[in-house]
Design a protein around this motif. Structure first.
Motif, PDB file in Angstrom:
ATOM      1  N   TYR A 192       8.294  -3.746 -45.437  1.00  0.00           N
ATOM      2  CA  TYR A 192       9.267  -4.457 -46.270  1.00  0.00           C
ATOM      3  C   TYR A 192       9.795  -5.703 -45.548  1.00  0.00           C
ATOM      4  N   ILE A 228      15.578  -7.173 -54.950  1.00  0.00           N
ATOM      5  CA  ILE A 228      15.789  -8.578 -54.601  1.00  0.00           C
ATOM      6  C   ILE A 228      15.216  -9.474 -55.706  1.00  0.00           C
ATOM      7  N   SER A 260      13.562 -12.386 -55.868  1.00  0.00           N
ATOM      8  CA  SER A 260      12.141 -12.734 -55.776  1.00  0.00           C
ATOM      9  C   SER A 260      11.581 -12.293 -54.432  1.00  0.00           C
ATOM     10  N   TYR A 261      10.717 -11.292 -54.458  1.00  0.00           N
ATOM     11  CA  TYR A 261      10.113 -10.829 -53.208  1.00  0.00           C
ATOM     12  C   TYR A 261       9.205 -11.913 -52.631  1.00  0.00           C
ATOM     13  N   ARG A 262       8.510 -12.633 -53.541  1.00  0.00           N
ATOM     14  CA  ARG A 262       7.594 -13.680 -53.072  1.00  0.00           C
ATOM     15  C   ARG A 262       8.347 -14.781 -52.344  1.00  0.00           C
ATOM     16  N   LEU A 263       9.487 -15.168 -52.895  1.00  0.00           N
ATOM     17  CA  LEU A 263      10.293 -16.188 -52.226  1.00  0.00           C
ATOM     18  C   LEU A 263      10.717 -15.701 -50.842  1.00  0.00           C
ATOM     19  N   ILE A 307       9.178 -13.730 -48.705  1.00  0.00           N
ATOM     20  CA  ILE A 307       8.161 -13.786 -47.654  1.00  0.00           C
ATOM     21  C   ILE A 307       7.727 -15.215 -47.354  1.00  0.00           C
ATOM     22  N   ILE A 308       7.919 -16.107 -48.331  1.00  0.00           N
ATOM     23  CA  ILE A 308       7.575 -17.514 -48.082  1.00  0.00           C
ATOM     24  C   ILE A 308       8.661 -18.192 -47.247  1.00  0.00           C
ATOM     25  N   HIS A 309       9.921 -17.965 -47.600  1.00  0.00           N
ATOM     26  CA  HIS A 309      10.972 -18.634 -46.818  1.00  0.00           C
ATOM     27  C   HIS A 309      11.064 -18.014 -45.425  1.00  0.00           C
ATOM     28  N   TRP A 344       8.459 -17.287 -43.419  1.00  0.00           N
ATOM     29  CA  TRP A 344       7.561 -18.040 -42.523  1.00  0.00           C
ATOM     30  C   TRP A 344       8.014 -19.478 -42.356  1.00  0.00           C
ATOM     31  N   TYR A 387       0.217 -22.462 -44.186  1.00  0.00           N
ATOM     32  CA  TYR A 387       1.416 -22.235 -44.979  1.00  0.00           C
ATOM     33  C   TYR A 387       1.125 -22.313 -46.483  1.00  0.00           C
ATOM     34  N   TRP A 428      -0.696 -19.339 -47.572  1.00  0.00           N
ATOM     35  CA  TRP A 428       0.215 -18.189 -47.688  1.00  0.00           C
ATOM     36  C   TRP A 428       0.971 -18.231 -49.020  1.00  0.00           C
ATOM     37  N   ALA A 483       0.795 -15.544 -51.941  1.00  0.00           N
ATOM     38  CA  ALA A 483       1.996 -14.874 -52.445  1.00  0.00           C
ATOM     39  C   ALA A 483       2.125 -15.023 -53.956  1.00  0.00           C
ATOM     40  N   TYR A 484       1.791 -16.209 -54.477  1.00  0.00           N
ATOM     41  CA  TYR A 484       1.976 -16.449 -55.898  1.00  0.00           C
ATOM     42  C   TYR A 484       0.737 -16.165 -56.732  1.00  0.00           C
ATOM     43  N   TRP A 496       3.819  -7.001 -54.976  1.00  0.00           N
ATOM     44  CA  TRP A 496       5.164  -7.458 -54.550  1.00  0.00           C
ATOM     45  C   TRP A 496       6.249  -6.719 -55.314  1.00  0.00           C
ATOM     46  N   ALA A 547       9.225  -4.659 -53.534  1.00  0.00           N
ATOM     47  CA  ALA A 547      10.654  -4.937 -53.727  1.00  0.00           C
ATOM     48  C   ALA A 547      11.446  -3.658 -53.991  1.00  0.00           C
ATOM     49  N   LEU A 562      10.983  -0.826 -52.397  1.00  0.00           N
ATOM     50  CA  LEU A 562      10.999   0.044 -51.202  1.00  0.00           C
ATOM     51  C   LEU A 562      12.396   0.493 -50.764  1.00  0.00           C
TER      52      LEU A 562
END
Lengths: 482, 59
Positions: A164, A240, A242-245, A247-249, A251, B29, B32, B36-37, B45, B49, B51
């Motif tokens: 997570y 949350i 946006s889970y994608r946001l 993991i992007i923010h 990195w 980047y 990645w 992700a998208y 995802w 979320a 978990l």
């Protein structure tokens, strides 16, 4: 979840909550101590006789005690509290080694005590936020390695495939702080109490601020975002935004933060290109910082009404909002021309405290109040006092930061003001210092309110712990937040 | 040649490394973000979320 609602196939884990309770209490106690020292030195700036005329209680010795206590004792212990509590649950496993957990806890507290003894005695290596002398630095390294082994050992025995996002934030904390601490403290010991850094001149300054700024990034930001990503969904009872946001923010933060240190050395002997590099990376940091802030706030979409009644969410929302404000202010202050006005003024102090009191402090209080009834299986003794704490702290921060902004702008403008003949309009430095006095009193007021809130929490915590245990029907994990 | 000018020449000579690093990190980047998208990963995802709400049972 209570045993009655357990679905078949659900993993049953015997979590180690004893270590979480230990770190919890250490957070509360050190928080009050660290803030008290802050209030004392704020009083000294407004009214110098408060230094008592003794070498041990002068500002120069107590200031590092304050910064180290609130960063490494208060903020450090809440990070460990949250990590030991949430990572076991997110990975569905007990910590890899209870013994290592205990060594970590007692070792860390011993280091804090040794700092509290050496600083007032004037025993320091004079590196900001890294004042500990070399034998204690070695101890920090050993304890951190113990923590890291336990952390990665627990990851290795996890029962869940996906790690997570909160754990990734914790991981950046474990790894980066190790690297920062070791590189910045490389020194040649001369005696037991004294050593000489292996760097000199500009290189020394650059390494120091690479460390200093990343202490902000990886001690006060990434682990706290990890806490936000676990405890905000829990408190708001929704995943949350946006889970994608997230993991992007993550990195983005990791890659950009590590280069931002040179913004502390604008207009110094550091090569111009390196100064500009630090400035550019600092401005870019706005994007991943606000990615986290927006992700936190938008998680409450459709649940804002809960804020009216839930003081824990109040703490969280104000905390995340202050995170957004201070990560907007930071990039602005790193711009050369703005920095020319702000550097060495009280504006910097205001900025730091909007981050520390607003973001770190408020989120810490939220996590503590959320954990309190669950860890001890007791109702919070004075529920109304939680809301009172929230308002005291919020009003305190606003008074503090506004006073420091006003003081900083005034100082910066008066330092650079010139008359028609091109001479300094305020050639006598101490004149400007005197004009700061009212702002210093205001700051003392704001800080005192914030400190009183923390004392109320201390009272609430100890009263709760001594109270009667909850009846078995209301198991910890499903109990409503009080 | 003056040692400082010599040093500056060497630094500029290493500029290609900075360029390659910048490109590599940018590719990593953006890759990645694409990962992700990617709609194929949305369900993964969404499950991740949840978990925090699927903890084991306290004994």
């Amino acid at each position: 979840m209570s045993a009655a609602t357990a679905a078949p196939g659900r993993i049953v884990v015997d979590y180690d909550d004893d270590i979480v309770r230990k770190f919890f209490l250490a957070t509360v106690i050190w928080g009050v101590v660290g803030m008290l020292v802050g209030v004392i030195i704020a009083l000294q700036l407004a009214w110098w006789p408060a230094n008592l005329g003794l070498p041990w209680t002068t500002f120069g010795r107590l200031r590092p005690l304050h910064t180290n206590a609130v960063i490494f004792a208060f903020a450090g212990n809440i990070c460990f509290t949250g990590i030991y509590h949430s990572m076991q649950r997110l990975l569905k496993t007990r910590m890899w080694s209870d013994t290592l957990s205990k060594i970590h806890f007692w070792g860390w507290q011993l280091i804090i005590v040794s700092a509290a003894i050496t600083y007032p005695l004037g025993i320091t290596q004079s590196r900001e936020y890294a004042e500990l002398i070399w034998p204690i630095d070695v101890a920090v390294t050993l304890i951190w390695v113990v923590f890291a082994i336990n952390f990665f050992g627990t990851l290795a025995i996890r029962k869940v495939k996906h790690i997570y996002v909160a754990i990734w934030f914790y991981m950046s904390f474990v790894i980066t702080i190790a690297v920062l601490h070791i590189v910045n403290n490389l020194a040649m010991p001369a005696t037991f109490l004294r050593s000489y850094p292996i760097y000199s001149g500009m290189t020394d300054a650059l390494v120091q601020w690479w460390y200093g700024h990343n202490a902000v990034g990886f001690f006060l930001t990434t682990p706290f975002l990890g806490l936000m990503y676990y405890y905000l969904p829990k408190a708001a009872d929704r995943p949350i935004y946006s889970y994608r946001l997230s993991i992007i923010h993550f990195w983005g933060l990791i890659f950009l933060y590590i280069w931002a240190g040179p913004h502390h050395l604008l207009y110094s002997g550091l090569p111009d290109w390196a100064q500009t590099l630090g400035m550019v990376f600092s401005i870019m940091l706005l994007a991943p910082s606000w990615g986290g802030m927006l992700n936190g706030l938008l998680t409450l979409k459709g649940a804002w009404h809960k804020l009216r009644t839930d003081p824990i969410l109040k703490f969280m929302v104000v905390g995340v909002t202050f995170y957004g404000m201070s990560t907007f202010e930071g990039p602005m202050m790193s711009i050369r021309s703005v920095n020319g006005l702000a550097h060495f003024t009280n504006w910097v102090v205001g900025h730091v405290h909007s981050g520390a009191l607003g973001w770190n402090g408020m989120l810490t209080f939220a996590v503590l109040y959320w954990l309190l009834p669950r860890l001890w299986n007791r109702e919070v003794a004075y529920p109304k006092m939680v809301t009172q704490h929230f308002w005291l702290a919020t009003i305190g921060i606003v008074i503090y930061t506004v006073a420091m902004w006003a003081a900083g702008l005034m100082e910066g403008l008066q330092w650079r003001a010139v008359n028609d003949a091109g001479q300094l309009a305020n050639p006598i430095f101490i004149d400007i210092v005197h004009r700061l006095e009212p702002f210093y009193w205001l700051r003392l007021l704001g800080g005192t309110l914030y400190f009183l809130g923390a004392v109320m929490m201390l009272i609430n915590v100890f009263k709760t712990i001594r109270g009667p245990e909850r009846v078995a029907a209301a198991a910890p994990a499903t109990a409503p937040a009080s | 040649m003056h040692p400082l000018i010599e040093q500056a020449r060497e630094t500029i000579g290493l500029g290609w490394m900075a360029a390659v690093m910048t490109i590599l990190f940018m590719v990593a980047y953006f890759g990645w973000i694409w990962y992700a998208y990617n709609p194929a990963h949305k369900q993964m995802w969404d499950e991740a979320a949840m978990l925090p709400f699927e903890e084991g049972i306290d004994l």
